[in-house]
Write an enzyme that holds these catalytic residues in place. Structure first.
Site, PDB file in Angstrom:
ATOM      1  N   TYR A 257       0.829  -1.222   0.000  1.00 45.21           N
ATOM      2  CA  TYR A 257       0.000   0.000   0.000  1.00 45.21           C
ATOM      3  C   TYR A 257       0.859   1.265   0.000  1.00 45.21           C
ATOM      4  CZ  TYR A 257      -3.897  -3.048   1.573  1.00 45.21           C
ATOM      5  OH  TYR A 257      -4.837  -4.028   1.709  1.00 45.21           O
TER       6      TYR A 257
ATOM      7  N   HIS B 136       0.210 -11.729   1.691  1.00 48.04           N
ATOM      8  CA  HIS B 136      -0.798 -10.929   0.989  1.00 48.04           C
ATOM      9  C   HIS B 136      -1.560 -11.694  -0.114  1.00 48.04           C
ATOM     10  CE1 HIS B 136      -1.761  -6.445   0.112  1.00 48.04           C
ATOM     11  NE2 HIS B 136      -2.787  -7.199  -0.189  1.00 48.04           N
TER      12      HIS B 136
END
Length: 268
Positions: free
Chosen positions: A40, A98
């Protein structure tokens, strides 16, 4: 079962001042869980907002996710140490892989063992996975042992209910964390959800979040608006009845929003 707070604030797609404001406002209106990820690119801002909030670290639950380029055994722990520096903390409460990224050259057993090592070193209190299907969840469990995987964070919304996968996770005692519970805002226009919202004098977002909470899922909606952050939190007090839940069950349409090539598994 893991002890993950049922309601957190997500920070996907938020950068710079937007993430600073969002996390600050979220903590201010009562959130105590924050979800971020290496990819991110906002861990430093999340850390800054948390530090500025004055909320004691022991009252917070911080989650980050290891990105695919850091899956190799030699890279995973150092990458998490780097994340901790950015987040200005000695540990995170939860660290996830992830995406399974089946084609990226690192075996599942290698990155799961490296993640377990990060936990053994005290860098993270709990470990888990994100975007794993049933088969890969089984492999992950085999790599780190029964009861070690706290959650599988998956895309879930009234339009994508993944009943087979969620039933399996429940059976295994693995918490389901739902992301994109509002399907990028698509469910906010849904007439069935609008009727249920009207009946309860609530918002459509609250109905979708209450639906997930009532199924026992953790939710991590994000918002840049303080009033939406506060409003979303009220979903915790909304009780949907069996009729509401049955109507929402009928909205399933396999409406998946994210499935990146090379990262995603073959979905159940």
């Amino acid at each position: 079962m893991s002890n993950i707070p049922s309601f957190g604030v997500g920070t996907f797609r938020l950068k710079g001042q937007a993430v600073l404001d969002s996390v600050r406002n979220a903590l201010d209106v009562g959130y105590r869980a924050v979800d971020t990820a290496q990819i991110y690119g906002n861990e430093a801002e999340v850390g800054q907002a948390v530090a500025a909030s004055g909320v004691p670290r022991s009252d917070l639950f911080v989650t980050t996710k290891i990105w695919t380029e850091n899956y190799a055994r030699s890279k995973l722990v150092p990458s998490l140490q780097e994340s901790l520096k950015k987040l200005r903390t000695d540990y995170v409460d939860l660290t996830l892989i992830h995406w399974p990224a089946p084609g990226n050259g690192v075996e599942l057993s290698e990155y799961m063992e490296a993640l377990a090592e990060a936990k053994a070193q005290g860098l993270t209190r709990q470990i888990g996975i994100s975007n794993f299907n049933i088969e890969l969840t089984k492999q992950a469990m085999a790599a780190v042992g029964q009861g070690e995987i706290a959650t599988n964070q998956i895309e879930l919304s009234p339009y994508l209910q993944s009943r087979k996968l969620t039933a399996f996770l429940k059976e295994q005692g693995i918490t389901v964390t739902s992301y994109m519970t509002l399907a990028y805002g698509k469910v906010l226009q849904d007439p069935v959800l609008a009727q249920i919202a009207e009946k309860h004098q609530s918002t459509v977002a609250q109905v979708a979040l209450a639906w997930a909470l009532q199924l026992g899922y953790v939710v991590i909606p994000s918002s840049t608006k303080r009033e939406n952050l506060a409003s979303n939190l009220l979903a915790r007090g909304l009780k949907l009845d069996m009729d509401d839940m049955a109507r929402i069950a009928g909205l399933e349409r396999n409406g998946r929003e994210v499935s990146p090539d090379g990262l995603a598994p073959v979905w159940d």
